[in-house]
Design an enzyme around this catalytic site. Structure first.
Site, PDB file in Angstrom:
ATOM      1  N   ARG A  27       0.659  -1.322  -0.212  1.00 44.53           N
ATOM      2  CA  ARG A  27       0.111  -0.351   0.079  1.00 44.53           C
ATOM      3  C   ARG A  27       0.496   1.419  -0.004  1.00 44.53           C
ATOM      4  O   ARG A  27       0.666   1.817   0.902  1.00 44.53           O
ATOM      5  CB  ARG A  27      -0.975  -0.013   0.914  1.00 44.53           C
ATOM      6  CG  ARG A  27      -2.169  -0.954   1.891  1.00 44.53           C
ATOM      7  CD  ARG A  27      -3.182  -0.734   0.094  1.00 44.53           C
ATOM      8  NE  ARG A  27      -3.795  -2.180   0.379  1.00 44.53           N
ATOM      9  CZ  ARG A  27      -5.035  -1.743   0.598  1.00 44.53           C
ATOM     10  NH1 ARG A  27      -5.626  -1.541   1.324  1.00 44.53           N
ATOM     11  NH2 ARG A  27      -6.113  -2.978   0.850  1.00 44.53           N
ATOM     12  N   ARG A  31      -4.282   5.817   0.560  1.00 45.16           N
ATOM     13  CA  ARG A  31      -5.100   7.780   1.592  1.00 45.16           C
ATOM     14  C   ARG A  31      -3.833   8.635   2.260  1.00 45.16           C
ATOM     15  O   ARG A  31      -4.144   9.507   2.759  1.00 45.16           O
ATOM     16  CB  ARG A  31      -5.575   6.216   2.725  1.00 45.16           C
ATOM     17  CG  ARG A  31      -6.918   7.223   1.505  1.00 45.16           C
ATOM     18  CD  ARG A  31      -8.290   5.842   1.815  1.00 45.16           C
ATOM     19  NE  ARG A  31      -7.175   4.406   2.390  1.00 45.16           N
ATOM     20  CZ  ARG A  31      -8.100   3.480   3.118  1.00 45.16           C
ATOM     21  NH1 ARG A  31      -9.774   3.635   3.251  1.00 45.16           N
ATOM     22  NH2 ARG A  31      -7.313   1.836   3.244  1.00 45.16           N
ATOM     23  N   ARG A  40      -6.987  10.679  -6.714  1.00 42.94           N
ATOM     24  CA  ARG A  40      -8.869  10.080  -6.590  1.00 42.94           C
ATOM     25  C   ARG A  40     -10.013  10.667  -6.627  1.00 42.94           C
ATOM     26  O   ARG A  40     -10.506  10.361  -6.762  1.00 42.94           O
ATOM     27  CB  ARG A  40      -8.822   9.248  -4.760  1.00 42.94           C
ATOM     28  CG  ARG A  40      -9.365   8.234  -4.764  1.00 42.94           C
ATOM     29  CD  ARG A  40     -10.025   7.712  -3.552  1.00 42.94           C
ATOM     30  NE  ARG A  40     -10.365   8.573  -2.630  1.00 42.94           N
ATOM     31  CZ  ARG A  40     -10.629   8.027  -1.457  1.00 42.94           C
ATOM     32  NH1 ARG A  40     -10.423   6.769  -0.865  1.00 42.94           N
ATOM     33  NH2 ARG A  40     -10.891   9.464  -0.238  1.00 42.94           N
ATOM     34  N   ASP A  77      -6.400  -3.485  -7.319  1.00 44.24           N
ATOM     35  CA  ASP A  77      -7.127  -4.159  -6.411  1.00 44.24           C
ATOM     36  C   ASP A  77      -7.032  -5.843  -6.595  1.00 44.24           C
ATOM     37  O   ASP A  77      -7.059  -6.510  -7.282  1.00 44.24           O
ATOM     38  CB  ASP A  77      -7.950  -3.593  -5.780  1.00 44.24           C
ATOM     39  CG  ASP A  77      -8.435  -3.852  -4.482  1.00 44.24           C
ATOM     40  OD1 ASP A  77      -8.324  -3.719  -3.622  1.00 44.24           O
ATOM     41  OD2 ASP A  77      -9.524  -4.671  -4.153  1.00 44.24           O
ATOM     42  N   TYR A 154     -14.204 -13.588  -0.029  1.00 41.33           N
ATOM     43  CA  TYR A 154     -15.130 -11.808  -0.660  1.00 41.33           C
ATOM     44  C   TYR A 154     -16.094 -12.204  -1.575  1.00 41.33           C
ATOM     45  O   TYR A 154     -16.859 -12.422  -1.611  1.00 41.33           O
ATOM     46  CB  TYR A 154     -14.053 -10.975  -1.015  1.00 41.33           C
ATOM     47  CG  TYR A 154     -13.203  -9.998  -0.372  1.00 41.33           C
ATOM     48  CD1 TYR A 154     -13.530  -9.344   0.688  1.00 41.33           C
ATOM     49  CD2 TYR A 154     -11.665 -10.651  -0.137  1.00 41.33           C
ATOM     50  CE1 TYR A 154     -12.988  -8.540   1.419  1.00 41.33           C
ATOM     51  CE2 TYR A 154     -11.313 -10.408   0.990  1.00 41.33           C
ATOM     52  CZ  TYR A 154     -11.317  -9.034   1.594  1.00 41.33           C
ATOM     53  OH  TYR A 154     -10.279  -8.394   2.605  1.00 41.33           O
TER      54      TYR A 154
HETATM   55  O1  CP3 Z   1       0.356  -2.078  -2.747  1.00 37.64           O
HETATM   56  C1  CP3 Z   1       0.194  -1.348  -3.242  1.00 37.64           C
HETATM   57  O2  CP3 Z   1       0.319  -0.356  -2.844  1.00 37.64           O
HETATM   58  C2  CP3 Z   1      -1.238  -1.425  -4.276  1.00 37.64           C
HETATM   59  C3  CP3 Z   1      -2.278  -1.365  -4.774  1.00 37.64           C
HETATM   60  C4  CP3 Z   1      -3.289  -2.311  -3.438  1.00 37.64           C
HETATM   61  C5  CP3 Z   1      -4.638  -2.195  -2.952  1.00 37.64           C
HETATM   62  N1  CP3 Z   1      -5.074  -2.922  -2.959  1.00 37.64           N
HETATM   63  C6  CP3 Z   1      -4.747  -0.793  -3.134  1.00 37.64           C
HETATM   64  C7  CP3 Z   1      -6.270  -0.319  -2.643  1.00 37.64           C
HETATM   65  C8  CP3 Z   1      -3.463  -3.673  -3.493  1.00 37.64           C
HETATM   66  C9  CP3 Z   1      -2.109  -4.463  -3.705  1.00 37.64           C
HETATM   67  C10 CP3 Z   1      -4.514  -3.997  -3.125  1.00 37.64           C
HETATM   68  C11 CP3 Z   1      -4.193  -5.350  -2.272  1.00 37.64           C
HETATM   69  C12 CP3 Z   1      -6.231  -6.088  -1.430  1.00 37.64           C
HETATM   70  N2  CP3 Z   1      -6.969  -5.851  -1.673  1.00 37.64           N
HETATM   71  C13 CP3 Z   1      -6.152  -6.989  -0.143  1.00 37.64           C
HETATM   72  C14 CP3 Z   1      -4.651  -7.590  -0.481  1.00 37.64           C
HETATM   73  C15 CP3 Z   1      -3.487  -7.166   0.951  1.00 37.64           C
HETATM   74  C16 CP3 Z   1      -3.947  -6.327   1.863  1.00 37.64           C
HETATM   75  O3  CP3 Z   1      -4.798  -5.505   2.475  1.00 37.64           O
HETATM   76  O4  CP3 Z   1      -5.023  -7.581   2.736  1.00 37.64           O
HETATM   77  C17 CP3 Z   1      -7.444  -6.868  -0.081  1.00 37.64           C
HETATM   78  C18 CP3 Z   1      -7.879  -7.810   1.161  1.00 37.64           C
HETATM   79  C19 CP3 Z   1      -7.935  -6.464  -0.604  1.00 37.64           C
HETATM   80  C20 CP3 Z   1      -9.533  -5.430  -0.686  1.00 37.64           C
HETATM   81  C21 CP3 Z   1      -9.795  -4.812  -0.143  1.00 37.64           C
HETATM   82  N3  CP3 Z   1      -9.425  -3.114  -1.080  1.00 37.64           N
HETATM   83  C22 CP3 Z   1     -10.021  -3.911   1.286  1.00 37.64           C
HETATM   84  C23 CP3 Z   1     -10.587  -4.785   1.982  1.00 37.64           C
HETATM   85  C24 CP3 Z   1     -10.296  -2.421   0.976  1.00 37.64           C
HETATM   86  C25 CP3 Z   1     -10.770  -1.796   1.718  1.00 37.64           C
HETATM   87  C26 CP3 Z   1      -9.927  -1.493   3.227  1.00 37.64           C
HETATM   88  C27 CP3 Z   1      -9.415  -0.251   2.729  1.00 37.64           C
HETATM   89  O5  CP3 Z   1      -8.251  -0.912   3.090  1.00 37.64           O
HETATM   90  O6  CP3 Z   1      -9.602   0.979   2.854  1.00 37.64           O
HETATM   91  C28 CP3 Z   1      -9.752  -1.731  -0.293  1.00 37.64           C
HETATM   92  C29 CP3 Z   1      -9.165  -0.784  -0.754  1.00 37.64           C
HETATM   93  C30 CP3 Z   1      -7.812  -0.264  -0.924  1.00 37.64           C
HETATM   94  N4  CP3 Z   1      -7.076  -0.996  -2.029  1.00 37.64           N
HETATM   95  C31 CP3 Z   1      -7.387   0.606  -0.796  1.00 37.64           C
HETATM   96  C32 CP3 Z   1      -6.072   1.049  -1.791  1.00 37.64           C
HETATM   97  C33 CP3 Z   1      -5.386   1.905  -1.675  1.00 37.64           C
HETATM   98  C34 CP3 Z   1      -7.944   2.408   0.307  1.00 37.64           C
HETATM   99  C35 CP3 Z   1      -9.368   2.590  -1.378  1.00 37.64           C
HETATM  100  C36 CP3 Z   1      -9.645   3.900  -1.139  1.00 37.64           C
HETATM  101  O7  CP3 Z   1      -8.909   5.073  -1.647  1.00 37.64           O
HETATM  102  O8  CP3 Z   1     -10.363   5.032  -0.413  1.00 37.64           O
END
Ligand code: CP3
Length: 353
Positions: A27, A31, A40, A77, A154
């Site tokens: 990540r 944010r 965004r 994602d 999911y």
């Molecule tokens: O790592 C990086 O910078 C690359 C981008 C990336 C995102 N998600 C962006 C993201 C990667 C590799 C992921 C993987 C991901 N997504 C996982 C596996 C890793 C982990 O965190 O366990 C999972 C379970 C997801 C599913 C997911 N996406 C969830 C559960 C959420 C909501 C929780 C949260 O952190 O808000 C997301 C949203 C998400 N994916 C965001 C980002 C930057 C935040 C969204 C936003 O900007 O509002």
């Protein structure tokens, strides 16, 4: 394709000598960066950001403009695959992902099919190509996907879950149904990662965020077996260069020896394991990636430096370490602490003086 200017990440994943320990952060685009929030807002929302290659390229590069990171990770994602299967993904502010059409019965499961990367997931493949162009061979680009089991969590729960009750009920009562979902997911993930590799991803990572919630035997049968299958289907090289693979099971500490036999080049570990002990357990078979507690980044630069040095010392003086967090950066992280972390890792690990 031009040679990488900085191939430290690839060398460390392949356990070759490096001048210092490479670092990137799960990540790293997100944010905690004000410029991410601005892009965004312009794109509309998180999913629009993922689905617009130019915007995804912009945010992928944002952390690299601030910090001397050793890799970029595709901005996307893991839930793009089930979305492309027609499950109807949305993100609810403050709640996380939600599927309009979760798969809960035999009929819905029978209808599942792997999406075509060049069609339904075209925007991801296009983003990989555009990011590679923008990176201009500075650092490698990591592609990624969710593990078949984590995607199934999911798809069946329909969103986040505290206990995965629906998935676990299916696992124990109707293992045949869960195996069918996992079979489709494994084919979908392999096709998707191979399309990313073909488009320019130079390493790939499987995120198995929920495998660690499984009982011992269930992890081996329902998560690791399908990770193994995905890895066996991946292109091993592109343009004459090896494309290393990383498997990250959060909470996967109990299974490191088994994960090391999955065919992966590196194992991602969370902060609950000692890197030194993990290294002793997997021997020279794979590299390790990790594993600072992401909450350390909420403290101050001196504390960050001390904990980074402790993590490096725990791994010890050997090849095959990629520094990372044990899970994603949290949104309240001060960017200055990330800068202190990257500096501390590079400074404390230099081997050329
Ligand atoms: O790592 C990086 O910078 C690359 C981008 C990336 C995102 N998600 C962006 C993201 C990667 C590799 C992921 C993987 C991901 N997504 C996982 C596996 C890793 C982990 O965190 O366990 C999972 C379970 C997801 C599913 C997911 N996406 C969830 C559960 C959420 C909501 C929780 C949260 O952190 O808000 C997301 C949203 C998400 N994916 C965001 C980002 C930057 C935040 C969204 C936003 O900007 O509002």
């Amino acid at each position: 394709m031009a040679k990488l200017e900085n191939d430290t990440l690839i060398r460390a994943l392949l356990r070759q000598p490096t001048r210092y320990t490479p670092v990137w952060l799960m990540r790293q685009a997100g944010r905690y960066l004000p410029e991410y929030n601005a892009t965004r807002a312009r794109a509309g929302d998180f999913l629009a950001l993922c689905k617009t290659p130019a915007a995804a390229t912009e945010v992928t590069l944002q952390p690299l403009e601030r910090f001397p990171l050793d890799a970029a990770i595709l901005f996307s994602d893991i839930l793009t695959i089930p979305d492309a299967m027609g499950l109807g993904l949305s993100f609810v502010e403050g709640e996380g992902p939600r599927f309009a059409r979760p798969v809960r019965d035999e009929a819905a499961i029978a209808r599942l099919a792997p999406p075509r990367p060049e069609a339904e997931l075209r925007y991801v493949v296009d983003a990989v190509r555009e990011i590679r162009r923008a990176l201009a061979s500075r650092v490698p680009l990591i592609g990624f996907a969710g593990s078949p089991f984590t995607l199934a969590c999911y798809m069946i729960e329909g969103g986040a879950s505290a206990d995965f009750a629906l998935v676990k009920k299916m696992l124990y009562q109707r293992p045949d149904l869960l195996h069918r979902v996992l079979d489709v997911n494994a084919r979908a993930v392999a096709d998707y990662l191979n399309a990313q590799i073909e488009a320019g991803a130079q390493a790939v990572m499987l995120f198995d965020t929920w495998g660690g919630t499984l009982a011992h035997a269930a992890y081996v049968e329902f998560s690791l077996a399908y990770i193994r299958r995905v890895i066996a289907s991946l292109a091993r090289e592109a343009g004459g260069e090896r494309v290393p693979s990383i498997v990250f099971t959060k909470g996967g500490g109990p299974w490191l020896e088994q994960i090391a036999t999955s065919g992966c080049d590196a194992i991602g570990v969370d902060w609950t394991v000692s890197l030194g002990a993990a290294r002793a357990r997997v021997g020279g078979r794979v590299a390790l990636q990790g594993n600072l507690d992401p909450l350390v980044l909420l403290t101050d630069p001196d504390t960050v430096q001390r904990e980074a040095e402790r993590t490096l010392a725990d791994f010890g003086d050997a090849t095959g370490h990629v520094f990372n967090l044990g899970h994603g950066i949290v949104p309240s992280t001060p960017p200055g602490n990330v800068k202190a972390l990257v500096q501390a890792v590079h400074a404390a690990s230099r081997r050329d003086h």
